[in-house]
Design a protein around this motif. Structure first.
Motif, short mmCIF file in Angstrom:
data_model
loop_
_atom_site.label_atom_id
_atom_site.label_comp_id
_atom_site.label_asym_id
_atom_site.label_seq_id
_atom_site.Cartn_x
_atom_site.Cartn_y
_atom_site.Cartn_z
N LYS A 177 -3.70 -2.32 -6.95
CA LYS A 177 -4.82 -2.51 -7.87
C LYS A 177 -6.14 -2.41 -7.11
N SER A 178 -7.20 -2.13 -7.85
CA SER A 178 -8.51 -1.94 -7.22
C SER A 178 -9.11 -3.24 -6.69
N ASN A 179 -8.61 -4.41 -7.12
CA ASN A 179 -9.18 -5.67 -6.65
C ASN A 179 -8.56 -6.16 -5.34
N CYS A 180 -7.70 -5.36 -4.73
CA CYS A 180 -7.08 -5.73 -3.45
C CYS A 180 -8.11 -5.58 -2.32
N PRO A 181 -8.26 -6.60 -1.47
CA PRO A 181 -9.28 -6.52 -0.41
C PRO A 181 -8.99 -5.46 0.65
N ASP A 182 -7.71 -5.16 0.92
CA ASP A 182 -7.35 -4.17 1.94
C ASP A 182 -6.82 -2.88 1.33
N LYS A 183 -7.32 -2.51 0.17
CA LYS A 183 -6.77 -1.38 -0.58
C LYS A 183 -6.79 -0.08 0.22
N GLU A 184 -7.91 0.28 0.81
CA GLU A 184 -8.02 1.55 1.53
C GLU A 184 -7.07 1.59 2.73
N TYR A 185 -7.02 0.51 3.48
CA TYR A 185 -6.15 0.44 4.65
C TYR A 185 -4.68 0.59 4.25
N LEU A 186 -4.27 -0.14 3.23
CA LEU A 186 -2.88 -0.08 2.78
C LEU A 186 -2.53 1.29 2.20
N GLU A 187 -3.44 1.88 1.44
CA GLU A 187 -3.19 3.21 0.88
C GLU A 187 -3.08 4.27 1.97
N ASN A 188 -3.84 4.12 3.06
CA ASN A 188 -3.71 5.05 4.19
C ASN A 188 -2.33 4.97 4.82
N ILE A 189 -1.84 3.75 5.02
CA ILE A 189 -0.50 3.57 5.59
C ILE A 189 0.55 4.19 4.68
N ILE A 190 0.44 3.92 3.38
CA ILE A 190 1.42 4.45 2.42
C ILE A 190 1.39 5.97 2.38
N SER A 191 0.20 6.56 2.34
CA SER A 191 0.11 8.02 2.27
C SER A 191 0.59 8.69 3.55
N GLU A 192 0.35 8.07 4.70
CA GLU A 192 0.85 8.63 5.97
C GLU A 192 2.38 8.66 5.98
N LYS A 193 3.00 7.53 5.60
CA LYS A 193 4.46 7.45 5.60
C LYS A 193 5.06 8.39 4.56
N LYS A 194 4.45 8.44 3.38
CA LYS A 194 4.95 9.31 2.32
C LYS A 194 4.83 10.78 2.74
N GLY A 195 3.71 11.13 3.37
CA GLY A 195 3.52 12.49 3.86
C GLY A 195 4.52 12.87 4.92
N LYS A 196 4.85 11.92 5.79
CA LYS A 196 5.85 12.16 6.84
C LYS A 196 7.21 12.52 6.24
N TYR A 197 7.62 11.77 5.21
CA TYR A 197 8.92 12.04 4.60
C TYR A 197 8.89 13.28 3.72
N GLN A 198 7.76 13.59 3.09
CA GLN A 198 7.64 14.82 2.31
C GLN A 198 7.74 16.03 3.22
N LYS A 199 7.17 15.93 4.40
CA LYS A 199 7.23 17.02 5.37
C LYS A 199 8.67 17.26 5.80
N GLN A 200 9.43 16.18 6.03
CA GLN A 200 10.84 16.30 6.43
C GLN A 200 11.66 16.94 5.31
N VAL A 201 11.36 16.61 4.08
CA VAL A 201 12.10 17.15 2.94
C VAL A 201 11.83 18.65 2.79
N LEU A 202 10.61 19.07 3.05
CA LEU A 202 10.23 20.47 2.86
C LEU A 202 10.69 21.39 4.00
N GLU A 203 10.99 20.82 5.17
CA GLU A 203 11.41 21.64 6.31
C GLU A 203 12.78 22.25 6.04
N PRO A 204 12.93 23.54 6.33
CA PRO A 204 14.25 24.15 6.16
C PRO A 204 15.23 23.64 7.22
N VAL A 205 16.46 23.55 6.82
CA VAL A 205 17.50 23.03 7.73
C VAL A 205 18.07 24.14 8.57
#
Length: 94
Positions: A66-94
């Protein structure tokens, strides 16, 4: 996305990555862990991100902070980094 041929049929195997909060794991200080849920071929895997958020700062219907979270930007950065890491692994050909 992987395409597998079965005779005349082509089956798409997609991997879905969602951000979830395990609301049933409420801690003593009203925090819940934030995780990634990977789904492929109806099989799920939960990956804990190592962060917890106050239950009042989590929007369960939109599955985001929610927007009223005091650490929103920091937490969203962590989430997007981790999500991007796994999306990259999914998209890589085997």
């Amino acid at each position: 996305m992987i395409l597998v041929g079965f005779g005349a049929f082509v089956l798409q195997m997609k991997t879905k990555i969602e951000v979830i909060a395990e609301t049933y794991r409420l801690t003593a200080n009203n925090c819940i862990p934030v995780c990634l849920r990977l789904t492929k071929d109806r099989k799920r895997k939960i990956i804990r991100l190592g962060i917890s958020i106050n239950v009042l700062h989590w929007d369960a219907t939109k599955k985001k902070i929610k927007s009223n979270c005091p650490d929103k930007e920091y937490l969203e950065n962590i989430i997007s980094e981790k999500k991007g890491k796994y999306q990259k692994q999914v998209l890589e050909p085997v």
